[in-house]
Structures are given as C-alpha cells and as structure tokens.
Write a protein that holds these residues in place. Structure first.
Motif, PDB file in Angstrom:
ATOM      1  N   THR A 128       0.871  -1.173   0.000  1.00 31.80           N
ATOM      2  CA  THR A 128       0.000   0.000   0.000  1.00 31.80           C
ATOM      3  C   THR A 128       0.906   1.220   0.000  1.00 31.80           C
ATOM      4  O   THR A 128       2.075   1.108  -0.334  1.00 31.80           O
ATOM      5  CB  THR A 128      -0.908   0.001   1.255  1.00 31.80           C
ATOM      6  OG1 THR A 128      -0.072   0.008   2.414  1.00 31.80           O
ATOM      7  CG2 THR A 128      -1.816  -1.213   1.288  1.00 31.80           C
ATOM      8  N   ASP A 129       0.396   2.344   0.413  1.00 34.51           N
ATOM      9  CA  ASP A 129       1.260   3.509   0.471  1.00 34.51           C
ATOM     10  C   ASP A 129       2.303   3.350   1.581  1.00 34.51           C
ATOM     11  O   ASP A 129       2.175   2.501   2.455  1.00 34.51           O
ATOM     12  CB  ASP A 129       0.433   4.790   0.655  1.00 34.51           C
ATOM     13  CG  ASP A 129      -0.207   4.889   2.019  1.00 34.51           C
ATOM     14  OD1 ASP A 129      -0.521   3.831   2.596  1.00 34.51           O
ATOM     15  OD2 ASP A 129      -0.392   6.017   2.500  1.00 34.51           O
ATOM     16  N   ASP A 130       3.364   4.149   1.545  1.00 36.42           N
ATOM     17  CA  ASP A 130       4.505   3.994   2.449  1.00 36.42           C
ATOM     18  C   ASP A 130       4.132   4.102   3.922  1.00 36.42           C
ATOM     19  O   ASP A 130       4.584   3.316   4.736  1.00 36.42           O
ATOM     20  CB  ASP A 130       5.589   5.023   2.129  1.00 36.42           C
ATOM     21  CG  ASP A 130       6.327   4.709   0.838  1.00 36.42           C
ATOM     22  OD1 ASP A 130       6.200   3.558   0.362  1.00 36.42           O
ATOM     23  OD2 ASP A 130       7.011   5.597   0.312  1.00 36.42           O
ATOM     24  N   LYS A 131       3.286   5.065   4.290  1.00 32.44           N
ATOM     25  CA  LYS A 131       2.934   5.242   5.699  1.00 32.44           C
ATOM     26  C   LYS A 131       2.169   4.030   6.225  1.00 32.44           C
ATOM     27  O   LYS A 131       2.415   3.555   7.320  1.00 32.44           O
ATOM     28  CB  LYS A 131       2.118   6.517   5.908  1.00 32.44           C
ATOM     29  CG  LYS A 131       2.960   7.756   5.886  1.00 32.44           C
ATOM     30  CD  LYS A 131       2.152   8.958   6.313  1.00 32.44           C
ATOM     31  CE  LYS A 131       3.053  10.169   6.376  1.00 32.44           C
ATOM     32  NZ  LYS A 131       2.406  11.312   6.964  1.00 32.44           N
ATOM     33  N   THR A 132       1.253   3.530   5.440  1.00 29.36           N
ATOM     34  CA  THR A 132       0.495   2.354   5.855  1.00 29.36           C
ATOM     35  C   THR A 132       1.414   1.157   5.972  1.00 29.36           C
ATOM     36  O   THR A 132       1.325   0.372   6.916  1.00 29.36           O
ATOM     37  CB  THR A 132      -0.631   2.060   4.841  1.00 29.36           C
ATOM     38  OG1 THR A 132      -1.447   3.223   4.718  1.00 29.36           O
ATOM     39  CG2 THR A 132      -1.466   0.878   5.272  1.00 29.36           C
ATOM     40  N   GLU A 133       2.339   1.018   5.031  1.00 31.08           N
ATOM     41  CA  GLU A 133       3.289  -0.095   5.048  1.00 31.08           C
ATOM     42  C   GLU A 133       4.182  -0.025   6.293  1.00 31.08           C
ATOM     43  O   GLU A 133       4.380  -1.028   6.973  1.00 31.08           O
ATOM     44  CB  GLU A 133       4.149  -0.058   3.779  1.00 31.08           C
ATOM     45  CG  GLU A 133       5.032  -1.263   3.631  1.00 31.08           C
ATOM     46  CD  GLU A 133       5.744  -1.288   2.281  1.00 31.08           C
ATOM     47  OE1 GLU A 133       6.812  -1.885   2.222  1.00 31.08           O
ATOM     48  OE2 GLU A 133       5.222  -0.715   1.303  1.00 31.08           O
ATOM     49  N   LEU A 134       4.682   1.148   6.610  1.00 31.07           N
ATOM     50  CA  LEU A 134       5.528   1.301   7.796  1.00 31.07           C
ATOM     51  C   LEU A 134       4.751   1.011   9.078  1.00 31.07           C
ATOM     52  O   LEU A 134       5.258   0.379  10.002  1.00 31.07           O
ATOM     53  CB  LEU A 134       6.138   2.705   7.841  1.00 31.07           C
ATOM     54  CG  LEU A 134       7.214   2.978   6.801  1.00 31.07           C
ATOM     55  CD1 LEU A 134       7.633   4.452   6.833  1.00 31.07           C
ATOM     56  CD2 LEU A 134       8.420   2.084   7.022  1.00 31.07           C
ATOM     57  N   ALA A 135       3.513   1.465   9.137  1.00 27.39           N
ATOM     58  CA  ALA A 135       2.681   1.195  10.310  1.00 27.39           C
ATOM     59  C   ALA A 135       2.445  -0.308  10.456  1.00 27.39           C
ATOM     60  O   ALA A 135       2.474  -0.848  11.570  1.00 27.39           O
ATOM     61  CB  ALA A 135       1.353   1.938  10.201  1.00 27.39           C
ATOM     62  N   GLU A 136       2.244  -0.979   9.344  1.00 31.50           N
ATOM     63  CA  GLU A 136       2.027  -2.427   9.375  1.00 31.50           C
ATOM     64  C   GLU A 136       3.307  -3.160   9.798  1.00 31.50           C
ATOM     65  O   GLU A 136       3.261  -4.106  10.588  1.00 31.50           O
ATOM     66  CB  GLU A 136       1.550  -2.919   8.004  1.00 31.50           C
ATOM     67  CG  GLU A 136       1.257  -4.394   7.948  1.00 31.50           C
ATOM     68  CD  GLU A 136       0.068  -4.837   8.807  1.00 31.50           C
ATOM     69  OE1 GLU A 136      -0.149  -6.054   8.902  1.00 31.50           O
ATOM     70  OE2 GLU A 136      -0.626  -3.980   9.385  1.00 31.50           O
ATOM     71  N   ILE A 137       4.448  -2.713   9.316  1.00 33.57           N
ATOM     72  CA  ILE A 137       5.735  -3.302   9.725  1.00 33.57           C
ATOM     73  C   ILE A 137       5.905  -3.150  11.229  1.00 33.57           C
ATOM     74  O   ILE A 137       6.243  -4.100  11.931  1.00 33.57           O
ATOM     75  CB  ILE A 137       6.907  -2.636   8.979  1.00 33.57           C
ATOM     76  CG1 ILE A 137       6.899  -3.038   7.514  1.00 33.57           C
ATOM     77  CG2 ILE A 137       8.244  -3.008   9.624  1.00 33.57           C
ATOM     78  CD1 ILE A 137       7.880  -2.254   6.650  1.00 33.57           C
ATOM     79  N   ARG A 138       5.661  -1.956  11.717  1.00 29.21           N
ATOM     80  CA  ARG A 138       5.798  -1.694  13.156  1.00 29.21           C
ATOM     81  C   ARG A 138       4.851  -2.583  13.958  1.00 29.21           C
ATOM     82  O   ARG A 138       5.230  -3.180  14.958  1.00 29.21           O
ATOM     83  CB  ARG A 138       5.522  -0.222  13.441  1.00 29.21           C
ATOM     84  CG  ARG A 138       5.754   0.179  14.871  1.00 29.21           C
ATOM     85  CD  ARG A 138       5.589   1.701  15.039  1.00 29.21           C
ATOM     86  NE  ARG A 138       6.044   2.134  16.318  1.00 29.21           N
ATOM     87  CZ  ARG A 138       5.342   2.028  17.445  1.00 29.21           C
ATOM     88  NH1 ARG A 138       4.148   1.479  17.423  1.00 29.21           N
ATOM     89  NH2 ARG A 138       5.828   2.451  18.593  1.00 29.21           N
ATOM     90  N   ARG A 139       3.602  -2.668  13.506  1.00 23.70           N
ATOM     91  CA  ARG A 139       2.613  -3.488  14.210  1.00 23.70           C
ATOM     92  C   ARG A 139       3.042  -4.952  14.248  1.00 23.70           C
ATOM     93  O   ARG A 139       2.990  -5.599  15.294  1.00 23.70           O
ATOM     94  CB  ARG A 139       1.244  -3.359  13.530  1.00 23.70           C
ATOM     95  CG  ARG A 139       0.113  -4.084  14.266  1.00 23.70           C
ATOM     96  CD  ARG A 139      -1.163  -4.154  13.442  1.00 23.70           C
ATOM     97  NE  ARG A 139      -1.073  -5.030  12.297  1.00 23.70           N
ATOM     98  CZ  ARG A 139      -1.108  -6.373  12.366  1.00 23.70           C
ATOM     99  NH1 ARG A 139      -1.234  -6.977  13.521  1.00 23.70           N
ATOM    100  NH2 ARG A 139      -1.021  -7.100  11.267  1.00 23.70           N
TER     101      ARG A 139
END
Length: 176
Positions: A128-139
């Motif tokens: 998805t977009d970068d912010k969503t991807e980073l949030a998912e990685i963190r989660r």
C-alpha cells in the motif's frame, strides 16, 4: 555459546526505532557475553566505523517507550545514561571490532535474525502507500516481540517454580 542463542531469543531483541530495525547495546552485550561498557569502548576506539546510520543514541522519549513495552528494561527507567542502539550494519561492524570467536558466531546468528524478520515482514505486508506499510511493519514487529516476551516469561515462571521446589527440598529436614 551458539547453541544457547536461539533465533527466538535474538529476534525478541530486535526493535523498530526511527523506522529501523535495531538492537539495544545492553542486549548485544548480553548475547556477546560481555559488559555493555566493553561494546561501547570498542565502538569509541573505532568510531569511524560507526556512522549514525549504524549506531545512534536513544532519546529520553524513545527510552521511555522501550521501558513501557518491555519489562526487562525497567532498570533503564532511572538511568542517567541513554542507551545506544545498533542497526543491522552496526551489528555486522561490531563483529569486526570484537575479535573473539564468540562475537563472530553471535553476529552470524544476529544477522540471520535480521534477515529472517525482514523476510517475514515483507511476506506479511500487502503493498500500500509507504505510511500504511511502515505502520504495518511496526505493528507486526511489536506483535512478534510481544509473543517472544510472553514465551520467555512463561519459561522464566517455570524455571522459578522448579527452583522453588528444589529450595523446599533442600530446606526440608531429613526425616530418615
């Protein structure tokens, strides 16, 4: 030493800070079987090998967040010294400045864990977009770390129960 360091142990010591996978200096010291100051002294003697993208010092806020999510860092709560963290490249560089065979073997295990986590995270993420991807990685990383911490807590409780039973056996008077 290599047999004692499991991939679960190493993976539970990798955190996501400033959108980077890192390991805390005290965790690395524990894995390498040295004091934290030994690692930090080796780095200071070889400071040119550790640019900011390999090693950086946590802020007070970052340290407080670590203490909040991980009980084993409670002793850092009142520390005047902010810990350093090492990225994957920093851990690789540590093996070059810590010249023991143990350091080399531990570094190999740690590198394997970084790669394994990177593959796990990338396989779990729908692009998805970068912010969503980073949030998912963190989660995902926090979930994985939480699961590892729970496993270690369960093992620690079992060990404490065994020690208690053994202590009771030792303390019981001999009735024979």
């Amino acid at each position: 030493m290599e047999n004692e360091i499991t991939s679960v142990l190493v993976e539970s010591r990798i955190f996501m800070i400033r959108e980077k996978q890192v390991m805390i200096d005290r965790d690395l010291a524990e894995l390498y079987g040295v004091e934290t100051k030994v690692i930090n002294q080796a780095v200071k003697r070889n400071i040119a090998r550790f640019p900011e993208e390999f090693r950086f010092q946590l802020t007070n806020q970052e340290m407080n967040e670590l203490v909040t999510i991980c009980d084993r860092f409670n002793s850092m709560k009142h520390s005047a010294v902010l810990p350093h963290v090492f990225t994957e490249q920093g851990v690789a560089m540590l093996s070059a400045v810590l010249h023991s065979p143990t350091a080399i073997q531990v570094s190999i295990r740690i590198m394997d864990a970084f790669v394994k986590l990177r593959h796990y995270v990338s396989s779990q993420i729908v692009k998805t977009d970068d912010k969503t991807e980073l949030a998912e990685i963190r989660r995902l990383l926090l979930l994985h770390i939480d699961n590892c911490d729970k496993k270690f807590s369960e093992q620690e409780n079992k060990i404490n129960q065994i020690i208690l039973v053994l202590n009771n056996l030792i303390d019981e008077p001999d009735t024979k």
